[in-house]
Design an enzyme around this catalytic site. Structure first.
Site, PDB file in Angstrom:
ATOM      1  N   ASP A  88      -7.170  -0.961   4.787  1.00 30.63           N
ATOM      2  CA  ASP A  88      -6.486  -0.456   3.516  1.00 30.63           C
ATOM      3  C   ASP A  88      -6.807   1.146   3.567  1.00 30.63           C
ATOM      4  O   ASP A  88      -6.199   2.082   3.214  1.00 30.63           O
ATOM      5  CB  ASP A  88      -6.818  -1.016   2.222  1.00 30.63           C
ATOM      6  CG  ASP A  88      -5.871  -2.136   1.992  1.00 30.63           C
ATOM      7  OD1 ASP A  88      -4.860  -2.309   2.316  1.00 30.63           O
ATOM      8  OD2 ASP A  88      -6.557  -2.884   0.878  1.00 30.63           O
TER       9      ASP A  88
ATOM     10  N   SER B  99     -13.228 -12.169  -2.575  1.00 28.47           N
ATOM     11  CA  SER B  99     -12.426 -10.808  -2.741  1.00 28.47           C
ATOM     12  C   SER B  99     -11.049 -11.424  -2.628  1.00 28.47           C
ATOM     13  O   SER B  99     -10.583 -11.821  -1.490  1.00 28.47           O
ATOM     14  CB  SER B  99     -12.792  -9.956  -1.587  1.00 28.47           C
ATOM     15  OG  SER B  99     -12.113  -8.787  -1.739  1.00 28.47           O
TER      16      SER B  99
ATOM     17  N   ARG C 220       0.893  -1.316   0.144  1.00 28.30           N
ATOM     18  CA  ARG C 220      -0.038  -0.095   0.033  1.00 28.30           C
ATOM     19  C   ARG C 220       0.755   1.330   0.054  1.00 28.30           C
ATOM     20  O   ARG C 220       0.379   2.188  -0.952  1.00 28.30           O
ATOM     21  CB  ARG C 220      -0.835  -0.067   1.056  1.00 28.30           C
ATOM     22  CG  ARG C 220      -1.936  -1.181   1.141  1.00 28.30           C
ATOM     23  CD  ARG C 220      -2.477  -1.369  -0.415  1.00 28.30           C
ATOM     24  NE  ARG C 220      -3.756  -2.143  -0.364  1.00 28.30           N
ATOM     25  CZ  ARG C 220      -4.033  -2.923  -1.281  1.00 28.30           C
ATOM     26  NH1 ARG C 220      -3.232  -2.941  -2.531  1.00 28.30           N
ATOM     27  NH2 ARG C 220      -5.098  -3.784  -1.161  1.00 28.30           N
TER      28      ARG C 220
END
Length: 413
Positions: free
Chosen positions: A124, A172, A95
């Site tokens: 996130d 996911s 990230r």
């Protein structure tokens, strides 16, 4: 709003495709999409086609795989990074790099808003938002899923109306070179074993080869530099080891994790190379570092992992911890042999020019140089306070004759 320019972190999935259209519809925005390649197995040409099809004025594809390996994964290996002793931080590590690229594009394109598709429940959002605030404090952060309260059902209806493909996928998935995370579907019930269909990088223990495979990993300053005697870049080594260890079922992780926002979640990961390399690296540290460094470094490693997981990549403490880690890792040079077999990565051999193991001290054979007579005095001193405290608390008194001791003192006087 007129002539609003927004940079959007774009995966090409349902969330970000819906957001792309919504930002044009609601804000009249010019949207610049950015896809950062950190090793996910996506069709990047199709992602670019989708971005333009759904209204992006410009699209950036950025290949950051090698940068990810050299500047991020490298640090995680040296820190034995396992959040809550289980998760190798694959998604979390990527990230800050993605944020860095988003900010670069935003500054280049004169965009004052950076958007992403994070929900209000996950980790996130913390990583993206804090990273953007650190690198571009003047930017406005737009988080449509949370701010506009978008639900999956609503998104799917909206997508159908606007010709956005709707996937029927159950899970996911986020992946990069360091690991693959799988969420959703039956995995939301922590009592149910993950079905085989969720795994792609690893085989089941039942289907793993009956014959073990051995790999030898070379380290320099704590960083992997060779595999089975062949020098290679870290990116290549990771990709190769993902393949080798994965076929032996190594790297499956299933645990209950504490998210940044306070939710406990069931997380399933695949990280064959990460599991193998961290085990090998920890073992080499045991061979080359003093017990005091190892003891303290375990605290440092745990805190480093916590900071990265919780989005605090730009916290000064991370850099301070890395100063200690880098200094300690100067001694972590050598080779480690790992046996890959039926889901296990077992260290079976290690060697180093910096080894603190000395066979002449450790052996029980006659060529030993260790003077065993020294042990008696050491034991007396080492446990003296503990023994005295136990005796005091439990009323155990010394058999020494106090009067004799007093007479001895008088003699000395």
């Amino acid at each position: 709003m007129i002539n609003v320019r927004i940079v959007l972190a774009y995966s090409g999935g349902l969330d970000t495709s819906v957001i792309l259209k919504l930002m044009q519809e609601k804000l009249g925005a010019e949207v610049i999409t950015v896809t950062v390649d950190v090793g996910q197995k996506d069709d990047f040409e199709k992602i670019e086609e989708k971005a333009y099809k759904f209204g992006a004025v410009k699209h950036y594809y950025i290949d950051a795989k090698e940068e990810f390996a050299e500047n991020y994964v490298c640090k995680a290996i040296k820190a034995n990074a396992l959040y809550e002793n289980a998760y190798p931080l694959s998604t979390a590590l990527a990230r800050p790099l993605i944020v860095e690229k988003l900010v670069e594009v935003a500054k280049k394109e004169g965009a004052g808003i950076i958007a992403h598709g994070c929900t209000g429940k996950g980790n996130d959002q913390v990583r993206f938002n804090l990273g953007i605030k650190a690198l571009m404090p003047e930017a406005e952060i737009l988080q449509p899923v949370a701010e506009w309260n978008l639900t999956r059902d609503w998104e799917m209806e909206y997508a159908k109306k606007h010709g956005i493909p709707v996937s029927d996928k159950i899970y996911s998935i986020d992946e990069n070179i360091w690991g693959r995370s799988i969420e959703g579907g039956v995995l939301e019930d922590p009592s149910i074993e993950p079905p085989e269909e969720v795994f792609e990088w690893t085989v089941s223990i039942e289907k793993a080869p009956d014959k073990p495979e051995y790999v030898t990993i070379g380290f320099e300053n704590g960083v992997p530099v060779s595999l089975n005697g062949e020098k290679m870049k870290l990116l290549e080594l990771i990709l190769k080891l993902n393949e080798i260890a994965g076929k032996h079922g190594v790297g499956r992780i299933d645990h209950i994790e504490d998210r940044s926002v306070g939710i406990k979640s069931r997380e399933v990961y695949e990280a064959p190379a990460a599991v193998t390399l961290i085990k090998a690296h920890q073992d080499l540290e045991k061979l080359t570092l003093t017990k005091w460094v190892i003891e303290f470094k375990s605290i440092v490693d745990s805190k480093w992992s916590w900071l990265v997981y919780n989005g605090l990549w730009y916290e000064p403490l991370r850099l301070a911890l890395e100063g200690f880690i880098d200094e300690a890792e100067k001694a972590v040079n050598g080779e480690v042999t790992v046996k890959l077999w039926k889901g296990n990565a077992i260290v079976v051999g290690r060697k180093s020019d910096n080894a603190l193991y000395d066979v002449k001290m450790a052996t029980y054979e006659k060529f030993s140089t260790f003077d065993q007579k020294l042990a008696k005095g050491f034991i007396e001193l080492f446990g003296m306070q503990s023994v005295l405290a136990y005796n005091m608390l439990h009323g155990v008194h010394s058999t020494s004759n106090i009067s004799e001791i007093k007479e001895a003192i008088k003699t000395l006087e």
